[in-house]
Each structure stands twice: as C-alpha cells, then as structure tokens.
Design a protein around this motif. Structure first.
Motif, mmCIF file in Angstrom:
data_model
loop_
_atom_site.group_PDB
_atom_site.id
_atom_site.type_symbol
_atom_site.label_atom_id
_atom_site.label_comp_id
_atom_site.label_asym_id
_atom_site.label_seq_id
_atom_site.Cartn_x
_atom_site.Cartn_y
_atom_site.Cartn_z
ATOM 1 N N SER A 189 67.447 56.712 -4.037
ATOM 2 C CA SER A 189 66.946 55.901 -3.032
ATOM 3 C C SER A 189 67.310 56.816 -1.537
ATOM 4 O O SER A 189 66.281 56.755 -0.726
ATOM 5 N N LEU A 190 68.289 57.536 -1.477
ATOM 6 C CA LEU A 190 68.816 58.383 -0.418
ATOM 7 C C LEU A 190 67.896 59.562 -0.189
ATOM 8 O O LEU A 190 67.625 59.844 0.964
ATOM 9 N N LEU A 191 67.500 60.026 -1.615
ATOM 10 C CA LEU A 191 66.909 61.409 -1.503
ATOM 11 C C LEU A 191 65.305 60.977 -1.316
ATOM 12 O O LEU A 191 64.723 61.990 -0.465
ATOM 13 N N GLY A 192 64.995 59.696 -1.394
ATOM 14 C CA GLY A 192 63.595 59.393 -0.946
ATOM 15 C C GLY A 192 62.369 59.647 -1.848
ATOM 16 O O GLY A 192 62.664 60.443 -2.789
ATOM 17 N N ARG A 193 61.463 58.917 -1.631
ATOM 18 C CA ARG A 193 60.222 58.980 -2.410
ATOM 19 C C ARG A 193 59.423 60.231 -2.748
ATOM 20 O O ARG A 193 59.051 60.704 -3.627
ATOM 21 N N SER A 230 58.112 57.615 2.702
ATOM 22 C CA SER A 230 56.907 57.988 2.069
ATOM 23 C C SER A 230 56.772 59.066 1.113
ATOM 24 O O SER A 230 57.677 59.645 0.660
ATOM 25 N N THR A 231 55.862 58.995 0.182
ATOM 26 C CA THR A 231 55.718 59.949 -0.993
ATOM 27 C C THR A 231 55.293 61.132 -0.691
ATOM 28 O O THR A 231 54.641 61.329 0.517
ATOM 29 N N LEU A 232 55.277 61.919 -1.450
ATOM 30 C CA LEU A 232 54.639 63.494 -0.932
ATOM 31 C C LEU A 232 53.405 63.405 -0.893
ATOM 32 O O LEU A 232 53.072 64.022 -0.164
ATOM 33 N N SER A 233 52.494 62.674 -1.721
ATOM 34 C CA SER A 233 51.126 62.415 -1.610
ATOM 35 C C SER A 233 50.719 62.023 0.000
ATOM 36 O O SER A 233 49.968 62.378 0.471
ATOM 37 N N GLN A 234 51.378 60.994 0.188
ATOM 38 C CA GLN A 234 51.115 60.359 1.539
ATOM 39 C C GLN A 234 51.442 61.305 2.585
ATOM 40 O O GLN A 234 50.707 61.248 3.539
ATOM 41 N N ASN A 235 52.436 61.718 2.545
ATOM 42 C CA ASN A 235 52.889 62.723 3.836
ATOM 43 C C ASN A 235 52.092 63.973 3.782
ATOM 44 O O ASN A 235 51.700 64.379 4.877
ATOM 45 N N ALA A 236 51.389 64.435 2.623
ATOM 46 C CA ALA A 236 50.406 65.294 2.585
ATOM 47 C C ALA A 236 49.094 65.122 3.129
ATOM 48 O O ALA A 236 48.518 65.724 3.908
ATOM 49 N N HIS A 237 48.358 63.910 2.914
ATOM 50 C CA HIS A 237 47.482 63.163 3.473
ATOM 51 C C HIS A 237 47.662 63.206 5.225
ATOM 52 O O HIS A 237 46.787 63.116 5.901
ATOM 53 N N ALA A 238 48.892 62.789 5.370
ATOM 54 C CA ALA A 238 49.224 62.500 6.892
ATOM 55 C C ALA A 238 49.285 63.927 7.477
ATOM 56 O O ALA A 238 48.621 64.194 8.868
ATOM 57 N N LEU A 239 49.468 64.970 6.862
ATOM 58 C CA LEU A 239 49.601 66.240 7.402
ATOM 59 C C LEU A 239 48.165 66.829 7.646
ATOM 60 O O LEU A 239 47.677 67.531 8.383
ATOM 61 N N GLN A 240 47.314 66.505 6.382
ATOM 62 C CA GLN A 240 45.960 66.706 6.371
ATOM 63 C C GLN A 240 45.283 66.120 7.696
ATOM 64 O O GLN A 240 44.376 66.828 8.390
ATOM 65 N N ARG A 241 45.351 65.065 7.894
ATOM 66 C CA ARG A 241 44.812 64.382 9.079
ATOM 67 C C ARG A 241 45.211 64.960 10.355
ATOM 68 O O ARG A 241 44.449 65.152 11.488
ATOM 69 N N PHE A 242 46.647 65.452 10.410
ATOM 70 C CA PHE A 242 47.334 66.019 11.580
ATOM 71 C C PHE A 242 46.668 67.272 11.708
ATOM 72 O O PHE A 242 46.331 67.721 13.076
ATOM 73 N N ILE A 243 46.198 68.188 10.921
ATOM 74 C CA ILE A 243 45.667 69.396 10.879
ATOM 75 C C ILE A 243 44.384 69.171 11.290
ATOM 76 O O ILE A 243 43.715 69.914 12.135
ATOM 77 N N ALA A 244 43.459 68.175 10.963
ATOM 78 C CA ALA A 244 42.110 67.871 11.340
ATOM 79 C C ALA A 244 42.075 67.669 12.570
ATOM 80 O O ALA A 244 40.913 67.896 13.458
ATOM 81 N N GLU A 245 42.939 66.931 13.341
ATOM 82 C CA GLU A 245 42.985 66.625 14.860
ATOM 83 C C GLU A 245 43.645 67.671 15.843
ATOM 84 O O GLU A 245 43.561 67.520 16.903
ATOM 85 N N THR A 246 44.015 68.773 15.000
ATOM 86 C CA THR A 246 44.247 69.881 15.921
ATOM 87 C C THR A 246 43.241 70.842 16.203
ATOM 88 O O THR A 246 42.432 71.251 15.288
ATOM 89 N N SER A 247 43.390 71.187 17.664
ATOM 90 C CA SER A 247 42.069 71.907 18.164
ATOM 91 C C SER A 247 42.453 73.325 18.176
ATOM 92 O O SER A 247 43.336 73.740 18.859
#
Length: 228
Positions: A125-129, A53-70
């Motif tokens: 490719s090994l270093l990733g998106r 995944s890209t940096l932006s995609q992973n940051a958006h996933a982290l944003q959702r993870f934080i939002a779901e954190t109580s």
C-alpha cells in the motif's frame, strides 16, 4: 503542475516536461527546471499521484498533459518511477512532437528494492498502485520484460544511472552493485536506448546535481551524453 518561460530563445519552440518519481511532488524538479530554462528551454513539471493511481492512469494523465502543451518539439525527463510513467506512455500512445527523453535512475528492467519491500506487511500500500502494476509486468523470464513492454524505441532515450550507493538499499539486503542506493545500475539498462552513462551520484542526489543537469542538456541537444 507549473509552467515556466525561458529567459532566451535558444531553443524556441522546445519544451521539456519533467516527471518526478515515487513519494515526491513536482517541485523536486525545480532546480533542473531552472537550469534548463537558462539554456533557453521552456519547462513544465508534471505532477501525479504516485501512490494512489495506477501506472496506466498516470500515463494517460501525462498524455493529456502533453496534448495540452503548446510547443513544436517536446522532450521528456523522468526521475525513477517518472521514467516508468514515460515508458508506459510511449508503449500506448505517442505525440508526434516528442523528440528525446532522459531517464534518471529508472528501474526499467526490474526493482530489487521494490520486490523485497512488497514482502513486508503494509508495504504494498505504501509503495502504491503504480509500482505494484509495474512489478506484475516484470516476470523474471526471457525475453527481457522491457523488450516485451517496449519493443522498439519510438524516440531517442538516454539513460543515466548512479553509482553512489547511499539510500534505501543500505537497509534492503542483496541490492546488486553498483547502485545508486535504490536502483542497481543493471536495472536501468533499457534495451534500445540511444546512450547510457553512469555518474557517481545517489538516487535522490540526481535531482540537485549539476553534473546530471549537464548530461541532460547534452542529450536533449545532441542525442548523446558527454563521455570523458
């Protein structure tokens, strides 16, 4: 991803989200998770596809993870590329519960190792998106790319760098000294950080270092590291 409860209520309502780096699973933060729990924090480990995944995609996933954190207050700790994911998050969105963040060996300003490795066939490719996206945002010009990407801190950030040069850098020519074996100390110097400290640890060693654990706890509690 995992969620753990603390044995005590010393930091009731506070949760620390741990963000791993490139090529590693969330489990690499098991020790720090345990040590933080002993201090009374709740901890969560955020796992993400660091290559696919890209940096932006992973940051958006982290944003959702934080939002779901109580939690009433949330702190962030990122190792290496995990810090870049946090930076991307803070540049695009912010949860008002966020308080402090600690970066461990995060190449905020540049990555000599990554720039050298991308010139090798097959390595992009090994270093990733995520890494490739980050590198495209770091032109070697003024003002500092980190200043442009992250113009002013929206929470207190502490930067911890390593000076034990054992690791990938041993086979990558020209890595500036001092370094932690992967990231040069100069590459970690985030403009606007609340505090900075360098310890005699290698890049991966940060994940199992009690000295690093003590510094993380000190910064999360006070906004400052323990300076001799």
């Amino acid at each position: 991803m995992s969620h753990s409860e603390p044995p005590a209520n010393r930091h009731g309502g506070e949760t620390v989200i741990l963000v791993h780096g490139l090529w590693t699973p969330a489990a690499v933060f098991s020790l720090h998770s345990h040590w933080l729990q002993r201090r009374g924090y709740r901890t969560r480990r955020f796992g993400y596809p660091s290559v696919r995944s890209t940096l932006s995609q992973n940051a958006h996933a982290l944003q959702r993870f934080i939002a779901e954190t109580s939690a009433t207050e949330i702190h962030l700790v990122g190792h290496s590329m995990g810090g870049l994911i946090i930076l991307e998050l803070l540049a695009t969105a912010r949860d008002p519960r966020l308080r402090r963040a600690v970066f461990l060996g995060t190449p905020c300003l540049d990555s000599h190792c990554a720039r050298r490795l991308v010139k090798v066939a097959g390595m992009p490719s090994l270093l990733g998106r995520s890494i490739m996206e980050w590198l495209t945002r770091l032109p070697r010009s003024s003002p500092s790319p980190a200043t442009t990407l992250f113009p002013e801190p929206v929470l207190e950030i502490g930067v911890l760098a390593g000076t034990r040069g054992v690791g990938l850098g041993c086979v990558v020519p020209g890595l500036p000294r001092p370094n932690d074996g992967v990231v040069a100390v100069a590459e970690t110097r985030l403009p606007g950080a609340a505090d900075f400290i360098a310890l005699p640890v290698a890049h991966s060693q940060m994940l199992a270092s009690r000295a690093c654990a003590a510094q993380i706890a000190a910064f999360l509690e006070s906004g400052r590291f323990l300076h001799a």
